[in-house]
Design a protein around this motif. Structure first.
Motif, PDB file in Angstrom:
ATOM      1  N   UNK A  13       0.871  -1.176   0.000  1.00 21.38           N
ATOM      2  CA  UNK A  13       0.000   0.000   0.000  1.00 21.38           C
ATOM      3  C   UNK A  13       0.908   1.226   0.000  1.00 21.38           C
ATOM      4  N   UNK A  14       1.051   1.835  -1.144  1.00 20.03           N
ATOM      5  CA  UNK A  14       2.019   2.923  -1.298  1.00 20.03           C
ATOM      6  C   UNK A  14       1.659   4.128  -0.419  1.00 20.03           C
ATOM      7  N   UNK A  15       0.370   4.389  -0.205  1.00 21.81           N
ATOM      8  CA  UNK A  15      -0.023   5.515   0.643  1.00 21.81           C
ATOM      9  C   UNK A  15       0.387   5.284   2.094  1.00 21.81           C
ATOM     10  N   UNK A  16       0.201   4.045   2.605  1.00 20.54           N
ATOM     11  CA  UNK A  16       0.635   3.736   3.970  1.00 20.54           C
ATOM     12  C   UNK A  16       2.147   3.851   4.100  1.00 20.54           C
ATOM     13  N   UNK A  17       2.870   3.371   3.097  1.00 15.79           N
ATOM     14  CA  UNK A  17       4.330   3.442   3.137  1.00 15.79           C
ATOM     15  C   UNK A  17       4.813   4.881   3.090  1.00 15.79           C
ATOM     16  N   UNK A  18       4.181   5.713   2.265  1.00 14.26           N
ATOM     17  CA  UNK A  18       4.548   7.129   2.210  1.00 14.26           C
ATOM     18  C   UNK A  18       4.343   7.774   3.570  1.00 14.26           C
ATOM     19  N   UNK A  23       6.941  10.149   8.331  1.00 12.68           N
ATOM     20  CA  UNK A  23       7.207  10.206   9.770  1.00 12.68           C
ATOM     21  C   UNK A  23       8.715  10.176  10.034  1.00 12.68           C
ATOM     22  N   UNK A  24       9.475   9.553   9.139  1.00 18.09           N
ATOM     23  CA  UNK A  24      10.941   9.542   9.243  1.00 18.09           C
ATOM     24  C   UNK A  24      11.568  10.822   8.698  1.00 18.09           C
ATOM     25  N   UNK A  25      10.763  11.702   8.123  1.00 17.46           N
ATOM     26  CA  UNK A  25      11.284  12.981   7.640  1.00 17.46           C
ATOM     27  C   UNK A  25      11.454  13.086   6.143  1.00 17.46           C
ATOM     28  N   UNK A  26      10.768  12.250   5.372  1.00 18.32           N
ATOM     29  CA  UNK A  26      10.884  12.286   3.906  1.00 18.32           C
ATOM     30  C   UNK A  26       9.652  12.910   3.265  1.00 18.32           C
ATOM     31  N   UNK A  27       9.855  13.503   2.109  1.00 16.10           N
ATOM     32  CA  UNK A  27       8.763  14.053   1.299  1.00 16.10           C
ATOM     33  C   UNK A  27       8.780  13.415  -0.079  1.00 16.10           C
ATOM     34  N   UNK A  47      14.737  13.034   1.961  1.00 16.63           N
ATOM     35  CA  UNK A  47      14.631  13.600   3.304  1.00 16.63           C
ATOM     36  C   UNK A  47      14.491  15.117   3.252  1.00 16.63           C
ATOM     37  N   UNK A  48      13.689  15.642   4.153  1.00 13.62           N
ATOM     38  CA  UNK A  48      13.399  17.079   4.200  1.00 13.62           C
ATOM     39  C   UNK A  48      14.608  17.927   4.523  1.00 13.62           C
ATOM     40  N   UNK A  49      15.565  17.373   5.262  1.00 11.84           N
ATOM     41  CA  UNK A  49      16.707  18.158   5.730  1.00 11.84           C
ATOM     42  C   UNK A  49      17.808  18.300   4.690  1.00 11.84           C
ATOM     43  N   UNK A  50      17.686  17.583   3.575  1.00 11.88           N
ATOM     44  CA  UNK A  50      18.746  17.640   2.560  1.00 11.88           C
ATOM     45  C   UNK A  50      18.755  19.014   1.896  1.00 11.88           C
ATOM     46  N   UNK A  51      19.891  19.661   1.960  1.00 12.51           N
ATOM     47  CA  UNK A  51      20.073  20.970   1.329  1.00 12.51           C
ATOM     48  C   UNK A  51      21.286  20.841   0.422  1.00 12.51           C
ATOM     49  N   UNK A  52      21.125  21.112  -0.868  1.00  4.70           N
ATOM     50  CA  UNK A  52      22.281  20.996  -1.766  1.00  4.70           C
ATOM     51  C   UNK A  52      23.471  21.783  -1.230  1.00  4.70           C
ATOM     52  N   UNK A  53      24.615  21.094  -1.082  1.00  2.50           N
ATOM     53  CA  UNK A  53      25.820  21.731  -0.580  1.00  2.50           C
ATOM     54  C   UNK A  53      25.840  21.912   0.926  1.00  2.50           C
ATOM     55  N   UNK A  54      24.790  21.444   1.619  1.00  2.00           N
ATOM     56  CA  UNK A  54      24.713  21.605   3.064  1.00  2.00           C
ATOM     57  C   UNK A  54      25.338  20.439   3.814  1.00  2.00           C
TER      58      UNK A  54
END
Length: 139
Positions: A13-18, A23-27, A47-54
């Motif tokens: 179930x792709x919606x449940x997995x998303x 909850x782990x911080x991914x979009x 992951x939400x925290x990924x910033x290019x060059x960060x």
């Protein structure tokens, strides 16, 4: 040379997995939908925290709907191989609490010999995720 590894998980179930990986911080950053039904067939998450060059490198994950094949059925396939995905984070107790509050029942946090913290949790399809890193366990 190799630069990036992106696992592709086959999910019931792709919606449940998303929801679990959010909850782990991914979009979701890309997806493919069935033209007739509009149902999501594939999704790329980062992951939400990924910033290019960060300081935080991107963590990528692809999910693919597989028509409801269960984890038990998947284990019976000759090509099955068990996998544990290790993810590092700065605050293990905070992520542990976030997953618990989301109803995902992570195993208890352990303190490893090097002083780092670690716990295990399974996603909705039974894939094992190990979360390791720092933080402080409050009493």
């Amino acid at each position: 040379m190799l630069r990036v590894a992106t696992p592709l998980l086959s999910v019931a179930n792709i919606d449940q997995s998303i929801a679990f990986y959010q909850c782990l911080g991914c979009n979701v950053v890309a997806c493919t939908r069935d033209e007739a039904s509009g149902e999501m067939l594939w999704a790329m998450l980062v992951n939400r925290d990924a910033i290019p060059g960060g300081d935080c490198e991107p963590i990528r994950l692809m999910l693919a709907a597989h028509g409801g094949v269960s984890h038990e059925e998947r284990k019976m396939r000759p090509s099955f191989s068990a996998m544990v995905w290790y993810l590092e984070c700065d605050d293990v107790p905070a992520l542990f609490a976030q997953l618990g509050n989301g109803g995902y029942a992570p195993e208890p946090i352990e303190t490893l010999e090097d002083g780092s913290l670690q716990f295990f949790v399974r996603d909705p399809d039974g894939y094992e995720i190990a979360v390791t890193g720092g933080g402080t366990i409050s009493d």
